[in-house]
Write a protein that holds these residues in place. Structure first.
Motif, PDB file in Angstrom:
ATOM      1  N   ALA A 128      -2.358  21.595  21.384  1.00 20.90           N
ATOM      2  CA  ALA A 128      -3.283  20.597  21.927  1.00 20.90           C
ATOM      3  C   ALA A 128      -2.609  19.240  22.082  1.00 20.90           C
ATOM      4  O   ALA A 128      -2.758  18.588  23.117  1.00 20.90           O
ATOM      5  N   HIS A 163      -2.667  25.740  17.054  1.00 23.40           N
ATOM      6  CA  HIS A 163      -3.557  25.257  18.112  1.00 23.40           C
ATOM      7  C   HIS A 163      -3.527  23.735  18.199  1.00 23.40           C
ATOM      8  O   HIS A 163      -3.532  23.168  19.294  1.00 23.40           O
ATOM      9  N   VAL A 186       1.239  29.972  19.087  1.00 21.95           N
ATOM     10  CA  VAL A 186      -0.157  30.409  19.212  1.00 21.95           C
ATOM     11  C   VAL A 186      -0.216  31.917  19.466  1.00 21.95           C
ATOM     12  O   VAL A 186      -1.083  32.609  18.931  1.00 21.95           O
ATOM     13  N   GLU A 212      -6.500  22.284  28.981  1.00 21.80           N
ATOM     14  CA  GLU A 212      -5.848  23.070  27.932  1.00 21.80           C
ATOM     15  C   GLU A 212      -5.903  22.333  26.588  1.00 21.80           C
ATOM     16  O   GLU A 212      -6.142  22.948  25.547  1.00 21.80           O
ATOM     17  N   GLU A 222      -7.640  23.789  23.211  1.00 20.18           N
ATOM     18  CA  GLU A 222      -6.875  23.980  21.977  1.00 20.18           C
ATOM     19  C   GLU A 222      -7.430  23.157  20.815  1.00 20.18           C
ATOM     20  O   GLU A 222      -7.431  23.624  19.674  1.00 20.18           O
TER      21      GLU A 222
END
Length: 76
Positions: free
Chosen positions: A36, A32, A22, A47, A51
């Protein structure tokens, strides 16, 4: 590399590689999504949500958009 670690259930390794990806490619939606996925597995809910949202912002109609929306619905 992150995907390899994720498949091997080495979540810490996958997480670190995804974070690196990222940083290197912040405008690439796949990085991303990878971050995630790992964050979700590591119970880093906030988080993971951020993401998945970043993925959808970059690529709202991408090949993983449906999966991202489903994951967001489960996390929220």
């Amino acid at each position: 590399v992150s995907k390899f670690y994720l498949n091997d259930e080495n979540y810490q390794g996958a997480y670190l590689r995804a974070k690196d990806a990222v940083k290197v490619q912040p405008d690439y939606s796949a990085t991303h999504f990878a971050l995630a996925e790992v964050a979700q597995k590591m119970k880093k809910k906030d988080e993971a949500i951020a993401e998945y949202q970043a993925y959808l912002k970059i690529d709202p109609d991408g090949e993983k958009a449906k999966a991202a929306k489903k994951a967001l619905a489960e996390l929220q």
